[in-house]
Design an enzyme around this catalytic site. Structure first.
Site, PDB file in Angstrom:
ATOM      1  N   ARG A 217     -67.300 -26.833 -91.255  1.00 17.17           N
ATOM      2  CA  ARG A 217     -68.281 -27.832 -91.699  1.00 17.17           C
ATOM      3  C   ARG A 217     -68.939 -27.424 -93.017  1.00 17.17           C
ATOM      4  O   ARG A 217     -69.229 -28.274 -93.858  1.00 17.17           O
ATOM      5  CB  ARG A 217     -69.326 -28.047 -90.603  1.00 17.17           C
ATOM      6  CG  ARG A 217     -68.772 -28.882 -89.441  1.00 17.17           C
ATOM      7  CD  ARG A 217     -69.678 -28.785 -88.241  1.00 17.17           C
ATOM      8  NE  ARG A 217     -69.413 -29.820 -87.242  1.00 17.17           N
ATOM      9  CZ  ARG A 217     -70.020 -29.857 -86.055  1.00 17.17           C
ATOM     10  NH1 ARG A 217     -70.908 -28.929 -85.731  1.00 17.17           N
ATOM     11  NH2 ARG A 217     -69.745 -30.826 -85.199  1.00 17.17           N
TER      12      ARG A 217
ATOM     13  N   TYR B  12     -69.881 -39.040 -76.070  1.00 14.79           N
ATOM     14  CA  TYR B  12     -71.210 -38.782 -76.618  1.00 14.79           C
ATOM     15  C   TYR B  12     -72.332 -39.281 -75.707  1.00 14.79           C
ATOM     16  O   TYR B  12     -73.452 -39.505 -76.171  1.00 14.79           O
ATOM     17  CB  TYR B  12     -71.317 -39.410 -78.008  1.00 14.79           C
ATOM     18  CG  TYR B  12     -70.554 -38.649 -79.079  1.00 14.79           C
ATOM     19  CD1 TYR B  12     -70.771 -37.279 -79.287  1.00 14.79           C
ATOM     20  CD2 TYR B  12     -69.628 -39.292 -79.901  1.00 14.79           C
ATOM     21  CE1 TYR B  12     -70.084 -36.576 -80.267  1.00 14.79           C
ATOM     22  CE2 TYR B  12     -68.937 -38.596 -80.897  1.00 14.79           C
ATOM     23  CZ  TYR B  12     -69.187 -37.232 -81.072  1.00 14.79           C
ATOM     24  OH  TYR B  12     -68.510 -36.543 -82.052  1.00 14.79           O
TER      25      TYR B  12
ATOM     26  N   THR C 295     -74.083 -28.093 -87.130  1.00 12.99           N
ATOM     27  CA  THR C 295     -73.841 -29.539 -87.079  1.00 12.99           C
ATOM     28  C   THR C 295     -73.978 -30.199 -88.456  1.00 12.99           C
ATOM     29  O   THR C 295     -73.147 -31.022 -88.840  1.00 12.99           O
ATOM     30  CB  THR C 295     -74.846 -30.203 -86.100  1.00 12.99           C
ATOM     31  OG1 THR C 295     -74.728 -29.552 -84.832  1.00 12.99           O
ATOM     32  CG2 THR C 295     -74.568 -31.686 -85.958  1.00 12.99           C
TER      33      THR C 295
ATOM     34  N   HIS D 168     -65.312 -31.928 -84.136  1.00 13.39           N
ATOM     35  CA  HIS D 168     -66.088 -31.835 -82.893  1.00 13.39           C
ATOM     36  C   HIS D 168     -65.546 -30.649 -82.107  1.00 13.39           C
ATOM     37  O   HIS D 168     -64.340 -30.434 -82.073  1.00 13.39           O
ATOM     38  CB  HIS D 168     -65.917 -33.106 -82.053  1.00 13.39           C
ATOM     39  CG  HIS D 168     -66.421 -32.950 -80.643  1.00 13.39           C
ATOM     40  ND1 HIS D 168     -67.740 -33.173 -80.308  1.00 13.39           N
ATOM     41  CD2 HIS D 168     -65.800 -32.552 -79.495  1.00 13.39           C
ATOM     42  CE1 HIS D 168     -67.901 -32.930 -79.005  1.00 13.39           C
ATOM     43  NE2 HIS D 168     -66.742 -32.548 -78.491  1.00 13.39           N
TER      44      HIS D 168
ATOM     45  N   LYS E  21     -62.187 -35.217 -87.026  1.00 16.37           N
ATOM     46  CA  LYS E  21     -62.818 -36.528 -87.198  1.00 16.37           C
ATOM     47  C   LYS E  21     -62.211 -37.300 -88.372  1.00 16.37           C
ATOM     48  O   LYS E  21     -61.514 -36.728 -89.215  1.00 16.37           O
ATOM     49  CB  LYS E  21     -64.324 -36.332 -87.387  1.00 16.37           C
ATOM     50  CG  LYS E  21     -65.025 -35.736 -86.148  1.00 16.37           C
ATOM     51  CD  LYS E  21     -66.530 -35.677 -86.340  1.00 16.37           C
ATOM     52  CE  LYS E  21     -67.219 -35.091 -85.104  1.00 16.37           C
ATOM     53  NZ  LYS E  21     -68.703 -35.072 -85.256  1.00 16.37           N
TER      54      LYS E  21
ATOM     55  N   PHE F 294     -79.196 -42.210 -83.614  1.00 15.04           N
ATOM     56  CA  PHE F 294     -77.916 -42.231 -84.324  1.00 15.04           C
ATOM     57  C   PHE F 294     -76.726 -42.557 -83.425  1.00 15.04           C
ATOM     58  O   PHE F 294     -75.583 -42.522 -83.878  1.00 15.04           O
ATOM     59  CB  PHE F 294     -77.688 -40.898 -85.052  1.00 15.04           C
ATOM     60  CG  PHE F 294     -77.749 -39.669 -84.161  1.00 15.04           C
ATOM     61  CD1 PHE F 294     -76.640 -39.281 -83.413  1.00 15.04           C
ATOM     62  CD2 PHE F 294     -78.903 -38.915 -84.074  1.00 15.04           C
ATOM     63  CE1 PHE F 294     -76.680 -38.161 -82.601  1.00 15.04           C
ATOM     64  CE2 PHE F 294     -78.959 -37.776 -83.256  1.00 15.04           C
ATOM     65  CZ  PHE F 294     -77.834 -37.408 -82.522  1.00 15.04           C
TER      66      PHE F 294
ATOM     67  N   ASN G  53     -69.014 -34.870 -90.292  1.00 17.23           N
ATOM     68  CA  ASN G  53     -68.994 -33.407 -90.335  1.00 17.23           C
ATOM     69  C   ASN G  53     -67.662 -32.814 -89.874  1.00 17.23           C
ATOM     70  O   ASN G  53     -67.598 -31.698 -89.375  1.00 17.23           O
ATOM     71  CB  ASN G  53     -70.193 -32.830 -89.565  1.00 17.23           C
ATOM     72  CG  ASN G  53     -70.199 -33.253 -88.114  1.00 17.23           C
ATOM     73  OD1 ASN G  53     -69.290 -33.940 -87.642  1.00 17.23           O
ATOM     74  ND2 ASN G  53     -71.222 -32.838 -87.385  1.00 17.23           N
TER      75      ASN G  53
ATOM     76  N   ARG H  24     -67.020 -22.985 -81.865  1.00 17.13           N
ATOM     77  CA  ARG H  24     -68.336 -23.391 -82.391  1.00 17.13           C
ATOM     78  C   ARG H  24     -68.684 -22.560 -83.636  1.00 17.13           C
ATOM     79  O   ARG H  24     -69.204 -23.082 -84.610  1.00 17.13           O
ATOM     80  CB  ARG H  24     -69.436 -23.221 -81.331  1.00 17.13           C
ATOM     81  CG  ARG H  24     -69.334 -24.140 -80.111  1.00 17.13           C
ATOM     82  CD  ARG H  24     -69.591 -25.598 -80.388  1.00 17.13           C
ATOM     83  NE  ARG H  24     -70.881 -25.883 -80.962  1.00 17.13           N
ATOM     84  CZ  ARG H  24     -71.397 -27.114 -81.040  1.00 17.13           C
ATOM     85  NH1 ARG H  24     -70.727 -28.168 -80.546  1.00 17.13           N
ATOM     86  NH2 ARG H  24     -72.551 -27.325 -81.621  1.00 17.13           N
TER      87      ARG H  24
ATOM     88  N   GLU I 156     -64.533 -32.637 -71.184  1.00 15.03           N
ATOM     89  CA  GLU I 156     -64.012 -33.301 -72.379  1.00 15.03           C
ATOM     90  C   GLU I 156     -62.483 -33.213 -72.450  1.00 15.03           C
ATOM     91  O   GLU I 156     -61.826 -34.174 -72.865  1.00 15.03           O
ATOM     92  CB  GLU I 156     -64.649 -32.692 -73.634  1.00 15.03           C
ATOM     93  CG  GLU I 156     -66.127 -33.043 -73.740  1.00 15.03           C
ATOM     94  CD  GLU I 156     -66.787 -32.522 -75.010  1.00 15.03           C
ATOM     95  OE1 GLU I 156     -67.956 -32.873 -75.242  1.00 15.03           O
ATOM     96  OE2 GLU I 156     -66.143 -31.766 -75.760  1.00 15.03           O
TER      97      GLU I 156
END
Ligand code: DAT
Ligand code: MG
Length: 138
Positions: free
Chosen positions: A102, A49, A91, A115, A9, A57, A112, A85, A126
């Site tokens: 993170r 998303y 998150t 993704h 990100k 949000f 964060n 993950r 995705e």
């Protein structure tokens, strides 16, 4: 072989954490099979998303991920989704364990750093959102 999408990100790319994040994932035995840098448009951000469409949000999330360029990567490996993950951590960086991406680098729940797809089914969707077949190596 299982595949999953990782996005680095804006906050992480801007702080020069791209190499570090890739290294952490590669150290888990994951193999990079596709990579690109791109500035997400709002349409793609909203598709990525879509599941969060009704959340308070959502607009912030879409604005953030499309604010500056990101890095998109497809990793392949045994249990790739789960391994990614775990390596990413929770998150919310404030709750993510030390040693996770993170936990170590995330700034707040929005910024964060990474993704990662949340299931094998989501991962396949995705990956296709971001990469054409001929951009993925085997
Ligand atoms: P994850 O990215 O761990 O899969 P998610 O799918 O629940 O988490 O949410 C997607 C992103 O939305 C997340 O990385 C950061 C943002 N987000 C989630 N919950 C939030 C909240 N309560 N406030 C602000 N941003 C949030
Ligand atoms: Mg998610």
């Amino acid at each position: 072989m299982e595949r999953s999408l990782v996005l680095i990100k804006p906050d992480a790319r801007q702080r020069g954490l791209v190499g570090t994040i890739i290294t952490r994932l590669e150290r888990q035995g994951l193999k990079m099979v596709a990579i690109k840098m791109l500035h997400l448009d709002r349409v793609l951000a909203q598709q990525l998303y879509a599941i969060h469409r009704d959340k308070s949000f959502f607009d912030d999330l879409v604005n953030y991920i499309s604010s500056t360029p990101i890095i998109a990567i497809v990793f392949a490996g045994e249990k790739a989704v789960e391994v990614i993950r775990k390596t990413m951590g929770a998150t919310d960086p404030a709750r993510a364990e030390a040693g996770t991406i993170r936990g170590d680098f995330g700034l707040d729940i929005g910024r964060n750093s990474v993704h990662g797809s949340d299931s094998v089914e989501t991962a396949e969707k995705e990956v296709k959102l971001f990469f054409s077949k001929d951009e993925i190596y085997t």
